[in-house]
Design an enzyme around this catalytic site. Structure first.
Site, PDB file in Angstrom:
ATOM      1  N   CYS A   1      -7.983  28.771  35.651  1.00 16.69           N
ATOM      2  CA  CYS A   1      -8.079  29.936  36.521  1.00 16.69           C
ATOM      3  C   CYS A   1      -8.437  29.469  37.936  1.00 16.69           C
ATOM      4  O   CYS A   1      -9.038  28.414  38.121  1.00 16.69           O
ATOM      5  CB  CYS A   1      -9.170  30.876  36.026  1.00 16.69           C
ATOM      6  SG  CYS A   1      -8.911  31.384  34.326  1.00 16.69           S
TER       7      CYS A   1
ATOM      8  N   ARG B   1      -2.767  27.584  39.394  1.00 17.82           N
ATOM      9  CA  ARG B   1      -3.767  27.322  38.356  1.00 17.82           C
ATOM     10  C   ARG B   1      -3.681  28.293  37.191  1.00 17.82           C
ATOM     11  O   ARG B   1      -4.285  28.066  36.150  1.00 17.82           O
ATOM     12  CB  ARG B   1      -5.176  27.399  38.957  1.00 17.82           C
ATOM     13  CG  ARG B   1      -5.431  26.366  40.022  1.00 17.82           C
ATOM     14  CD  ARG B   1      -6.774  26.617  40.681  1.00 17.82           C
ATOM     15  NE  ARG B   1      -7.857  26.221  39.812  1.00 17.82           N
ATOM     16  CZ  ARG B   1      -8.494  25.058  39.864  1.00 17.82           C
ATOM     17  NH1 ARG B   1      -8.123  24.176  40.763  1.00 17.82           N
ATOM     18  NH2 ARG B   1      -9.457  24.782  39.040  1.00 17.82           N
TER      19      ARG B   1
ATOM     20  N   TRP C   1      -5.649  32.154  33.833  1.00 15.22           N
ATOM     21  CA  TRP C   1      -4.935  31.518  32.728  1.00 15.22           C
ATOM     22  C   TRP C   1      -5.766  31.875  31.494  1.00 15.22           C
ATOM     23  O   TRP C   1      -6.895  31.413  31.350  1.00 15.22           O
ATOM     24  CB  TRP C   1      -4.855  30.013  32.924  1.00 15.22           C
ATOM     25  CG  TRP C   1      -4.029  29.343  31.879  1.00 15.22           C
ATOM     26  CD1 TRP C   1      -2.669  29.307  31.834  1.00 15.22           C
ATOM     27  CD2 TRP C   1      -4.494  28.594  30.746  1.00 15.22           C
ATOM     28  NE1 TRP C   1      -2.250  28.599  30.729  1.00 15.22           N
ATOM     29  CE2 TRP C   1      -3.347  28.156  30.039  1.00 15.22           C
ATOM     30  CE3 TRP C   1      -5.748  28.269  30.242  1.00 15.22           C
ATOM     31  CZ2 TRP C   1      -3.429  27.402  28.876  1.00 15.22           C
ATOM     32  CZ3 TRP C   1      -5.822  27.519  29.085  1.00 15.22           C
ATOM     33  CH2 TRP C   1      -4.676  27.093  28.421  1.00 15.22           C
TER      34      TRP C   1
ATOM     35  N   ASN D   1     -14.152  30.845  35.970  1.00 15.14           N
ATOM     36  CA  ASN D   1     -13.180  29.856  35.503  1.00 15.14           C
ATOM     37  C   ASN D   1     -13.896  28.996  34.483  1.00 15.14           C
ATOM     38  O   ASN D   1     -14.982  28.498  34.757  1.00 15.14           O
ATOM     39  CB  ASN D   1     -12.709  28.996  36.691  1.00 15.14           C
ATOM     40  CG  ASN D   1     -11.876  27.811  36.241  1.00 15.14           C
ATOM     41  OD1 ASN D   1     -11.211  27.863  35.202  1.00 15.14           O
ATOM     42  ND2 ASN D   1     -11.906  26.735  37.021  1.00 15.14           N
ATOM     43  N   GLY D   2     -13.305  28.833  33.293  1.00 15.95           N
ATOM     44  CA  GLY D   2     -13.933  27.996  32.272  1.00 15.95           C
ATOM     45  C   GLY D   2     -14.093  28.762  30.969  1.00 15.95           C
ATOM     46  O   GLY D   2     -13.438  29.788  30.759  1.00 15.95           O
TER      47      GLY D   2
ATOM     48  N   GLU E   1       8.258  11.550  28.330  1.00 13.70           N
ATOM     49  CA  GLU E   1       8.101  12.360  29.538  1.00 13.70           C
ATOM     50  C   GLU E   1       9.321  13.271  29.747  1.00 13.70           C
ATOM     51  O   GLU E   1       9.176  14.438  30.128  1.00 13.70           O
ATOM     52  CB  GLU E   1       7.874  11.422  30.747  1.00 13.70           C
ATOM     53  CG  GLU E   1       7.813  12.080  32.100  1.00 13.70           C
ATOM     54  CD  GLU E   1       6.689  13.105  32.257  1.00 13.70           C
ATOM     55  OE1 GLU E   1       5.837  13.228  31.369  1.00 13.70           O
ATOM     56  OE2 GLU E   1       6.696  13.808  33.282  1.00 13.70           O
TER      57      GLU E   1
ATOM     58  N   LYS F   1       9.093  17.309  29.931  1.00 14.98           N
ATOM     59  CA  LYS F   1       9.598  18.092  31.069  1.00 14.98           C
ATOM     60  C   LYS F   1      10.551  19.176  30.585  1.00 14.98           C
ATOM     61  O   LYS F   1      10.487  20.324  31.025  1.00 14.98           O
ATOM     62  CB  LYS F   1      10.347  17.212  32.085  1.00 14.98           C
ATOM     63  CG  LYS F   1       9.532  16.295  32.925  1.00 14.98           C
ATOM     64  CD  LYS F   1       8.719  16.973  34.010  1.00 14.98           C
ATOM     65  CE  LYS F   1       7.331  17.317  33.509  1.00 14.98           C
ATOM     66  NZ  LYS F   1       6.301  16.353  33.714  1.00 14.98           N
TER      67      LYS F   1
ATOM     68  N   GLU G   1       8.673  22.035  28.642  1.00 19.44           N
ATOM     69  CA  GLU G   1       7.754  22.921  29.350  1.00 19.44           C
ATOM     70  C   GLU G   1       8.446  23.877  30.309  1.00 19.44           C
ATOM     71  O   GLU G   1       7.945  24.964  30.557  1.00 19.44           O
ATOM     72  CB  GLU G   1       6.624  22.143  30.050  1.00 19.44           C
ATOM     73  CG  GLU G   1       7.057  21.218  31.153  1.00 19.44           C
ATOM     74  CD  GLU G   1       5.862  20.464  31.750  1.00 19.44           C
ATOM     75  OE1 GLU G   1       6.076  19.360  32.254  1.00 19.44           O
ATOM     76  OE2 GLU G   1       4.738  20.976  31.732  1.00 19.44           O
TER      77      GLU G   1
ATOM     78  N   HIS H   1      13.634   5.861  10.727  1.00 17.31           N
ATOM     79  CA  HIS H   1      12.519   6.165   9.821  1.00 17.31           C
ATOM     80  C   HIS H   1      12.317   7.672   9.637  1.00 17.31           C
ATOM     81  O   HIS H   1      11.252   8.103   9.210  1.00 17.31           O
ATOM     82  CB  HIS H   1      11.238   5.504  10.336  1.00 17.31           C
ATOM     83  CG  HIS H   1      11.368   4.017  10.415  1.00 17.31           C
ATOM     84  ND1 HIS H   1      11.467   3.225   9.295  1.00 17.31           N
ATOM     85  CD2 HIS H   1      11.471   3.188  11.482  1.00 17.31           C
ATOM     86  CE1 HIS H   1      11.609   1.953   9.679  1.00 17.31           C
ATOM     87  NE2 HIS H   1      11.609   1.923  11.001  1.00 17.31           N
TER      88      HIS H   1
ATOM     89  N   LYS I   1      -1.642  24.689  35.958  1.00 16.64           N
ATOM     90  CA  LYS I   1      -1.549  23.349  36.547  1.00 16.64           C
ATOM     91  C   LYS I   1      -2.731  22.469  36.175  1.00 16.64           C
ATOM     92  O   LYS I   1      -2.574  21.301  35.899  1.00 16.64           O
ATOM     93  CB  LYS I   1      -1.461  23.507  38.061  1.00 16.64           C
ATOM     94  CG  LYS I   1      -1.237  22.230  38.819  1.00 16.64           C
ATOM     95  CD  LYS I   1       0.174  21.749  38.665  1.00 16.64           C
ATOM     96  CE  LYS I   1       0.402  20.387  39.272  1.00 16.64           C
ATOM     97  NZ  LYS I   1       1.569  19.737  38.690  1.00 16.64           N
TER      98      LYS I   1
HETATM   99  C1  F6R Z   1       3.117  18.247  32.535  1.00 18.43           C
HETATM  100  C2  F6R Z   1       1.814  18.248  33.171  1.00 18.43           C
HETATM  101  C3  F6R Z   1       0.619  18.100  32.302  1.00 18.43           C
HETATM  102  C4  F6R Z   1      -0.481  17.292  33.029  1.00 18.43           C
HETATM  103  C5  F6R Z   1      -1.771  17.299  32.193  1.00 18.43           C
HETATM  104  C6  F6R Z   1      -2.844  16.447  32.806  1.00 18.43           C
HETATM  105  O1  F6R Z   1       4.147  18.360  33.467  1.00 18.43           O
HETATM  106  O2  F6R Z   1       1.690  18.403  34.354  1.00 18.43           O
HETATM  107  O3  F6R Z   1       0.932  17.515  31.080  1.00 18.43           O
HETATM  108  O4  F6R Z   1      -0.033  15.992  33.233  1.00 18.43           O
HETATM  109  O5  F6R Z   1      -2.233  18.619  32.075  1.00 18.43           O
HETATM  110  O6  F6R Z   1      -3.200  16.899  34.077  1.00 18.43           O
HETATM  111  P1  F6R Z   1      -3.918  15.945  35.110  1.00 18.43           P
HETATM  112  O7  F6R Z   1      -2.956  14.862  35.456  1.00 18.43           O
HETATM  113  O8  F6R Z   1      -4.230  16.831  36.281  1.00 18.43           O
HETATM  114  O9  F6R Z   1      -5.141  15.416  34.441  1.00 18.43           O
END
Ligand code: F6R
Length: 607
Positions: A2, A27, A74, A98-99, A479, A483, A486, A502, A602
């Site tokens: 949040c 966020r 969030w 937030n939290g 990765e 991507k 998500e 396997h 984020k």
């Molecule tokens: C995916 C993504 C997340 C972050 C993860 C860690 O695109 O952005 O998987 O990599 O939430 O976040 P940080 O790097 O801020 O610790």
């Protein structure tokens, strides 16, 4: 997670709060709300969904007030609807949070037994009733907050207004970040410096357990014990308006295209162009004496850590473990003497990674934070810091943060190899040459954007997609799959190519695109065999390789994307770009919200 903001000053705050929330929306975007005080009375507007809904509501039903708080959510406890949207209030108090309050059930029961009536499913509402119960017993706002904080378990940052106390905001921080901004006869609170960027550059970060009383002309900070303390005020480096997408349709695309520049900027801080070698800033430990490295991170940052594991073991001859922070923090990991623990994080605030950092410190490890936010909690708590210079990353799917993380890790690996003498001068020079080349080669890969956009049509109709790679290509496969999942909501898996036989090979059908990541390195022939196994079972392969690889095997694939030929050391950085673009264009075709995909946020400051 949040985002929270608070402003007390001389101007009508509602438009300023909404503008601040716009910068915090990355966020969380399940709901948004603001509250102000007008002649001591609480006014509130809340709306489910994105900030635009709140904006429209406030246009229709404006609110006055020179002091106010705002929140973008969030959801953790309770559905993302208007009832559960912050700010939460009763007649005495209104607050944003937030939290997570871990003991909220217990508090809720206790307060319900005393006659308090709860309206929402949130953990936050327990804080409202707790503060209110202390106020009605005759305590001051300050004492009520202090008493409340002593009852809360969990991680939080808070901003609170009190009916009848125009001008006053109390903020508190435990586990979640909170910054105080100093203006001209105006004071601010924000989850991060980005929220406050257009209002002030003078920022003070509250420390664990701090709480602060803000009035338009003063900020009084108290520590955990209630003692008044001074915290340093620094100049925030955030100046850019993060809401500016330039000519790009989405932040994610803008950020993908920024990669040659930000990788170059990051390299410039770690590289001496005259000596053509890596020069790291001063570290608090001797790289040559490290007995073992533990890399800890989440999500995309964890994938960067996985690449680095391969690099460290090959180039600098040091044993490496790479762990997911959420697993690491609870598994009572053994950490040897002279061990180095590296925490990779874009935000520097991810709750699990931060908790892992604290655990490593308790185990007497040297700690190194590799973060994109210089003022973040990890940067402040780790012994040493290496910064990625990616700039603010607004697209929820991480792109430029990842490639700049890889850039910093590559430099650290080479520096470790040089210090430990596991590579000779010639090898070091060759690694350094390959590093200097990255920005230009990343630019070359971007020129395949149109072709990748065409290929995305095939991927967009698939239900499942597989990504395969070996060596450092394996984390890039992970990765690529992350991507795609998500932002396009298509099920995707990344596999080590050798693992296919396997089990996962049972998934192969002609409608399952298989993205094969295969630079011409020492593992190329092995990956090629795994690709043949996929093709023999009717799989449609999109083959990512260089000129030689495509010459050898391109004709077998349904489609190819040619990546420039580079030293295999830096190949994972280059092969990231096509998988990012493929995910972006697929999401675009599917019509999903690329920058704010569903259910995500984020910065994940809860566990
Ligand atoms: C995916 C993504 C997340 C972050 C993860 C860690 O695109 O952005 O998987 O990599 O939430 O976040 P940080 O790097 O801020 O610790």
């Amino acid at each position: 997670m949040c985002g929270i903001i608070g402003i007390t000053g001389r101007h009508t705050v509602a438009p300023l709060l909404i503008d601040g929330l716009r910068r915090l929306e990355y966020r969380g975007y399940d709901s948004a709300g603001i509250a102000t005080l007008v002649n001591g009375e609480i006014q509130r507007r809340r709306a489910e969904g994105k900030l635009i809904n709140l904006d429209t509501l406030v246009e229709k039903r404006p609110i006055d007030g020179l002091v106010g708080i705002g929140h973008t959510r969030w959801a953790t406890h309770g559905r993302p609807n208007e009832i559960n949207a912050h700010p939460h209030a009763d007649k005495n108090v209104v607050l944003v949070h937030n939290g997570i309050i871990e003991n909220f059930q217990e508090l809720r029961q206790e307060l319900t037994d005393k006659g308090h009536h709860f309206e929402t499913d949130t953990d936050t509402e327990a804080i409202v009733h707790l503060v209110s119960s202390f106020l009605t017993k005759g305590n001051s706002p300050q004492d009520s907050v202090s008493l409340t904080l002593s009852r809360l378990e969990g991680a939080f940052s808070l901003a609170i207004l009190f009916a009848g106390y125009d001008g006053l905001i109390i903020g508190a921080r435990r586990g979640s970040p909170l910054a105080v901004g100093y203006g001209e006869c105006e004071m601010y609170l924000g989850s991060d410096a980005i929220a406050l960027a257009p209002l002030t550059q003078n920022i003070c970060y509250l420390e664990e357990g701090d709480w602060v009383e803000l009035l338009p002309e003063s900020a009084v900070i108290h520590d955990n014990n209630g003692t008044i303390v001074n915290r340093p005020i620094c100049q925030s480096s955030v100046s850019e308006d993060p809401n500016n997408k330039g000519n790009f349709e989405h932040f994610m695309l803008k950020e993908i295209y920024e990669q040659p520049t930000v990788i170059g900027d990051t390299l410039n801080t770690l590289f001496n162009p005259w000596k053509r070698t890596v020069t790291l800033p001063e570290l608090t430990f001797n790289l040559g004496k490290i007995s073992r490295i533990t890399i800890i991170a989440c999500g995309t940052s964890f994938h960067a850590g996985l690449v680095a594991k391969y690099w460290f073991e090959k180039v600098s001859d040091v044993p490496v473990e790479c762990d997911l922070a959420s697993e690491f923090r609870y598994r009572e990991a053994r950490m040897p003497k002279d061990g180095l623990a590296i925490f990779v994080s874009q935000s520097g605030e991810t709750a699990d990674t931060l908790a892992a950092l604290r655990y490593a410190k308790s185990k007497k490890q040297h700690t190194l934070a590799l973060v994109n936010v210089a003022e973040s909690s990890m940067a402040r708590e780790a012994d040493s810091v290496l910064l990625t210079l990616a700039g603010p990353e607004i697209g929820v799917a991480s792109t430029k943060a990842f490639t700049t993380q890889l850039t910093v890790l590559a430099c650290l690996v080479v520096a470790t190899g040089i210090t430990k003498r596991s590579i000779n001068n010639k090898q070091a020079a060759s690694y350094c040459r390959s590093l200097i080349e990255i920005p230009a080669r990343v630019n070359d890969v971007l020129s395949h954007d149109q072709k990748i956009s065409d290929l995305a049509r095939e991927v967009a109709v698939a239900k499942d997609v597989l990504y395969l790679g070996r060596g450092t290509g394996f984390p890039i496969a992970l990765e690529g799959a992350l991507k795609l999942k998500e932002i396009s909501y298509i099920h995707a898996e990344g596999y080590a190519a050798g693992e296919m036989k396997h089990g996962p090979i049972a998934l192969i059908e002609d409608n399952v695109p298989v993205i094969v990541i295969a630079p011409s390195d020492e593992l190329f022939e092995k990956t090629a065999s795994n690709m043949q196994e996929v093709i023999a079972r009717g799989g449609r392969v999109i083959f990512l390789s260089d000129k030689d690889g495509i010459k050898k095997l391109g004709r077998m694939a349904a489609a190819t994307i040619e990546v420039p030929t580079v030293d295999s050391f830096v190949a994972p950085i280059l092969y990231t770009i096509p998988v990012q673009l493929l995910a972006y264009h697929t999401a675009l075709i599917k019509g999903s919200d690329v920058d704010q995909p569903r259910n995500l946020a984020k910065s994940v400051t809860v566990e």
